[in-house]
Design a protein around this motif. Sequence first.
Motif, PDB file in Angstrom:
ATOM      1  N   VAL A 127       0.841  -1.195   0.000  1.00 22.33           N
ATOM      2  CA  VAL A 127       0.000   0.000   0.000  1.00 22.33           C
ATOM      3  C   VAL A 127       0.879   1.249   0.000  1.00 22.33           C
ATOM      4  O   VAL A 127       0.562   2.247  -0.675  1.00 22.33           O
ATOM      5  CB  VAL A 127      -0.941  -0.015   1.221  1.00 22.33           C
ATOM      6  CG1 VAL A 127      -1.720   1.289   1.318  1.00 22.33           C
ATOM      7  CG2 VAL A 127      -1.887  -1.195   1.153  1.00 22.33           C
ATOM      8  N   GLU A 128       2.000   1.212   0.744  1.00 24.24           N
ATOM      9  CA  GLU A 128       2.880   2.381   0.789  1.00 24.24           C
ATOM     10  C   GLU A 128       3.443   2.692  -0.600  1.00 24.24           C
ATOM     11  O   GLU A 128       3.549   3.863  -1.008  1.00 24.24           O
ATOM     12  CB  GLU A 128       4.018   2.154   1.779  1.00 24.24           C
ATOM     13  CG  GLU A 128       3.596   2.123   3.241  1.00 24.24           C
ATOM     14  CD  GLU A 128       2.903   0.803   3.605  1.00 24.24           C
ATOM     15  OE1 GLU A 128       2.934  -0.136   2.769  1.00 24.24           O
ATOM     16  OE2 GLU A 128       2.322   0.738   4.698  1.00 24.24           O
TER      17      GLU A 128
ATOM     18  N   TRP B  34     -10.103  -0.786  -8.767  1.00 20.04           N
ATOM     19  CA  TRP B  34     -10.659  -1.842  -9.613  1.00 20.04           C
ATOM     20  C   TRP B  34      -9.658  -2.987  -9.732  1.00 20.04           C
ATOM     21  O   TRP B  34      -8.570  -2.832 -10.303  1.00 20.04           O
ATOM     22  CB  TRP B  34     -10.952  -1.302 -11.021  1.00 20.04           C
ATOM     23  CG  TRP B  34     -12.095  -0.313 -11.052  1.00 20.04           C
ATOM     24  CD1 TRP B  34     -12.845   0.106 -10.005  1.00 20.04           C
ATOM     25  CD2 TRP B  34     -12.579   0.385 -12.203  1.00 20.04           C
ATOM     26  NE1 TRP B  34     -13.779   1.018 -10.400  1.00 20.04           N
ATOM     27  CE2 TRP B  34     -13.649   1.210 -11.761  1.00 20.04           C
ATOM     28  CE3 TRP B  34     -12.228   0.409 -13.534  1.00 20.04           C
ATOM     29  CZ2 TRP B  34     -14.355   2.036 -12.615  1.00 20.04           C
ATOM     30  CZ3 TRP B  34     -12.933   1.222 -14.395  1.00 20.04           C
ATOM     31  CH2 TRP B  34     -13.988   2.033 -13.954  1.00 20.04           C
ATOM     32  N   GLY B  35     -10.035  -4.132  -9.170  1.00 23.00           N
ATOM     33  CA  GLY B  35      -9.233  -5.345  -9.309  1.00 23.00           C
ATOM     34  C   GLY B  35      -8.005  -5.398  -8.437  1.00 23.00           C
ATOM     35  O   GLY B  35      -7.142  -6.263  -8.650  1.00 23.00           O
ATOM     36  N   LEU B  36      -7.851  -4.505  -7.473  1.00 22.14           N
ATOM     37  CA  LEU B  36      -6.696  -4.530  -6.584  1.00 22.14           C
ATOM     38  C   LEU B  36      -6.869  -5.586  -5.506  1.00 22.14           C
ATOM     39  O   LEU B  36      -7.974  -5.798  -4.993  1.00 22.14           O
ATOM     40  CB  LEU B  36      -6.500  -3.155  -5.933  1.00 22.14           C
ATOM     41  CG  LEU B  36      -6.200  -1.975  -6.879  1.00 22.14           C
ATOM     42  CD1 LEU B  36      -6.030  -0.694  -6.069  1.00 22.14           C
ATOM     43  CD2 LEU B  36      -4.958  -2.239  -7.709  1.00 22.14           C
ATOM     44  N   THR B  37      -5.750  -6.220  -5.131  1.00 14.38           N
ATOM     45  CA  THR B  37      -5.785  -7.203  -4.036  1.00 14.38           C
ATOM     46  C   THR B  37      -5.513  -6.549  -2.687  1.00 14.38           C
ATOM     47  O   THR B  37      -5.773  -7.150  -1.635  1.00 14.38           O
ATOM     48  CB  THR B  37      -4.740  -8.294  -4.292  1.00 14.38           C
ATOM     49  OG1 THR B  37      -3.438  -7.688  -4.428  1.00 14.38           O
ATOM     50  CG2 THR B  37      -5.077  -9.062  -5.569  1.00 14.38           C
ATOM     51  N   GLN B  38      -4.985  -5.334  -2.680  1.00 12.82           N
ATOM     52  CA  GLN B  38      -4.719  -4.629  -1.426  1.00 12.82           C
ATOM     53  C   GLN B  38      -6.049  -4.235  -0.773  1.00 12.82           C
ATOM     54  O   GLN B  38      -7.005  -3.881  -1.468  1.00 12.82           O
ATOM     55  CB  GLN B  38      -3.868  -3.371  -1.679  1.00 12.82           C
ATOM     56  CG  GLN B  38      -2.447  -3.655  -2.121  1.00 12.82           C
ATOM     57  CD  GLN B  38      -2.362  -4.050  -3.583  1.00 12.82           C
ATOM     58  OE1 GLN B  38      -3.364  -3.976  -4.301  1.00 12.82           O
ATOM     59  NE2 GLN B  38      -1.194  -4.503  -4.011  1.00 12.82           N
ATOM     60  N   PRO B  39      -6.146  -4.292   0.527  1.00  9.79           N
ATOM     61  CA  PRO B  39      -7.408  -3.948   1.215  1.00  9.79           C
ATOM     62  C   PRO B  39      -7.837  -2.516   0.917  1.00  9.79           C
ATOM     63  O   PRO B  39      -7.015  -1.596   0.933  1.00  9.79           O
ATOM     64  CB  PRO B  39      -7.066  -4.143   2.700  1.00  9.79           C
ATOM     65  CG  PRO B  39      -5.889  -5.053   2.718  1.00  9.79           C
ATOM     66  CD  PRO B  39      -5.098  -4.740   1.475  1.00  9.79           C
TER      67      PRO B  39
ATOM     68  N   ALA C  63      -7.288  -0.096   3.857  1.00  7.19           N
ATOM     69  CA  ALA C  63      -5.894   0.333   4.021  1.00  7.19           C
ATOM     70  C   ALA C  63      -5.543   1.411   3.006  1.00  7.19           C
ATOM     71  O   ALA C  63      -4.825   2.366   3.319  1.00  7.19           O
ATOM     72  CB  ALA C  63      -4.960  -0.871   3.870  1.00  7.19           C
ATOM     73  N   ILE C  64      -6.061   1.266   1.787  1.00  8.62           N
ATOM     74  CA  ILE C  64      -5.804   2.287   0.770  1.00  8.62           C
ATOM     75  C   ILE C  64      -6.474   3.598   1.163  1.00  8.62           C
ATOM     76  O   ILE C  64      -5.887   4.684   1.041  1.00  8.62           O
ATOM     77  CB  ILE C  64      -6.300   1.795  -0.601  1.00  8.62           C
ATOM     78  CG1 ILE C  64      -5.460   0.604  -1.065  1.00  8.62           C
ATOM     79  CG2 ILE C  64      -6.264   2.917  -1.630  1.00  8.62           C
ATOM     80  CD1 ILE C  64      -5.939  -0.005  -2.362  1.00  8.62           C
ATOM     81  N   ALA C  65      -7.708   3.527   1.686  1.00 12.10           N
ATOM     82  CA  ALA C  65      -8.430   4.734   2.073  1.00 12.10           C
ATOM     83  C   ALA C  65      -7.711   5.468   3.201  1.00 12.10           C
ATOM     84  O   ALA C  65      -7.668   6.715   3.240  1.00 12.10           O
ATOM     85  CB  ALA C  65      -9.854   4.378   2.482  1.00 12.10           C
ATOM     86  N   ALA C  66      -7.129   4.695   4.132  1.00 19.79           N
ATOM     87  CA  ALA C  66      -6.441   5.320   5.261  1.00 19.79           C
ATOM     88  C   ALA C  66      -5.109   5.944   4.848  1.00 19.79           C
ATOM     89  O   ALA C  66      -4.660   6.923   5.471  1.00 19.79           O
ATOM     90  CB  ALA C  66      -6.206   4.284   6.368  1.00 19.79           C
TER      91      ALA C  66
ATOM     92  N   GLU D 209     -10.279  10.760  -1.545  1.00 21.62           N
ATOM     93  CA  GLU D 209     -11.095   9.821  -0.787  1.00 21.62           C
ATOM     94  C   GLU D 209     -11.562   8.700  -1.699  1.00 21.62           C
ATOM     95  O   GLU D 209     -11.792   8.901  -2.894  1.00 21.62           O
ATOM     96  CB  GLU D 209     -12.310  10.517  -0.178  1.00 21.62           C
ATOM     97  CG  GLU D 209     -13.263  11.119  -1.195  1.00 21.62           C
ATOM     98  CD  GLU D 209     -14.486  11.764  -0.544  1.00 21.62           C
ATOM     99  OE1 GLU D 209     -14.540  11.769   0.696  1.00 21.62           O
ATOM    100  OE2 GLU D 209     -15.361  12.243  -1.291  1.00 21.62           O
ATOM    101  N   VAL D 210     -11.699   7.497  -1.122  1.00 20.74           N
ATOM    102  CA  VAL D 210     -12.177   6.336  -1.876  1.00 20.74           C
ATOM    103  C   VAL D 210     -13.690   6.443  -2.040  1.00 20.74           C
ATOM    104  O   VAL D 210     -14.413   6.748  -1.078  1.00 20.74           O
ATOM    105  CB  VAL D 210     -11.801   5.030  -1.159  1.00 20.74           C
ATOM    106  CG1 VAL D 210     -12.428   3.825  -1.870  1.00 20.74           C
ATOM    107  CG2 VAL D 210     -10.292   4.866  -1.088  1.00 20.74           C
TER     108      VAL D 210
END
Length: 464
Positions: free
Chosen positions: A174-175, A205-210, A213-216, A223-224
């Motif tokens: 995510v970083e 779209w289609g990401l495996t990362q949570p 976690a991306i929103a934070a 914003e997501v």
Amino acid sequence: MHVLYLSAQQLLRLGKDGALHPVDPASLRGDVAVVADFIETTITRVTVPQAKGLDARRVLERRVAQEFRDTDYRLGVRLGKSDKAGHDEVLAIGIGAQKTLDAALATGLEHGLRVRAVWIPAMLVAELVRRAKGLPDHVLVLLATPSGVRQVIVSRGKVLLGRLIPGDAESFTVEHLMTEVDRTVQFVRNTRLLPREETLGVLCWGLTQPRDAIAAALPRGMEVVGMPAIRGIAPPETGGLPAVMGAATRVAPKLQLAPLRIRIHHLGRRWRQGMYAATAAGLLVIGAMWMPLKSETRELDRQADATRRHAAQVQAPLDALQAKIAERNIPLAVAATALGLHTTRLASTERFAREAEELSAVLAGAQSVEIIALKWREEPPTSTQASSCKDPATVVTLEAHLAADVPQGEREVRLKMFEETLGSGPYWTVLPSQAINNSQTLSSEGLEAQLSAPVAYCLGRKPR
């Protein structure tokens, strides 16, 4: 239509199961569309002088060709008026990996492949965002692809930027993603492609990362947001690139990057299909017009046959009367009258034939009497008709005179005998004529003129 995914490392085809599968270029057939995912893809904004009609198209093509000199997989889209007076903003898109693209399609083109279009992922993403309802005006889409993660910025339904983060999308932290996202957003805001004060929505779209976690970890001012559902299209948030490619099979973007030399076989097939369709439509129109005409023609033929049959029925008695006139040697004056009356007033052919035969015999037996006129009349004379007959029931008016070699002393005797002969048959009677005033004394010339004048006889039918 098949949709292919092409990158520098691989060629994949979207299967019926909604997944991407490897494919041999030599096995490609039919119509295909290619989604080209190369790091060499460039999207930039330029300005062109304002123009109209064909000149505007030529100016746009020349400016895009100047921007992308090493590739003919390019496209220019007008965005609107520029801040620069007399100029328009243009979005120029180009794929720099032309040799890789041509090499990947060459084998298929040799075996009958027909390329309908070449797109980049950013074009398909912008089409889906444009069709969705309820999204912010400006969004950043993070799309996982076999080549990495695509960052696509869409402003009011038009793509502004499409940047690839190369690598394995599943292995990205995510970083690492947020570092690349921050660079992209800082670039578009520093170049004033996006306003600094507006919040930028982010679609994953289609990401495996949570997603949480991306929103934070998102930088400030982002914003997501959730992707609204589009009827008939799989959710791209879970389906990723295959879902985006599947949407293109249902509603394909109108714009594409393939040059004419690549699309020529597809366009030729479309032209033939259009010609076949136009021919079929023309035949249907002709058939639709021909059926009523054929029906009307049949009706006219039936009416013509009925008219011919009626004419034959009318002609048959006349032919019989002509034959009888010829057999019995009826004089021409009577025959002409009979034939003329038959087509107008005559009701009974047999009856008239008997009457005409009797009258013909009288006329043929008259000595030194020459027939001048024979006038047939069924109706009584009107006030405008001059008549020498007193009785309105007159049928025939016969005008005659004696030959010039008849002595004057015999004239009255012969005329009297002729009058008696006319009324001696079973069919005819002599009706009275208008009285002639003989009280005045005539000179020799007047007497001669009166003796040589025609004598009129008024004939009527005897009662049965």
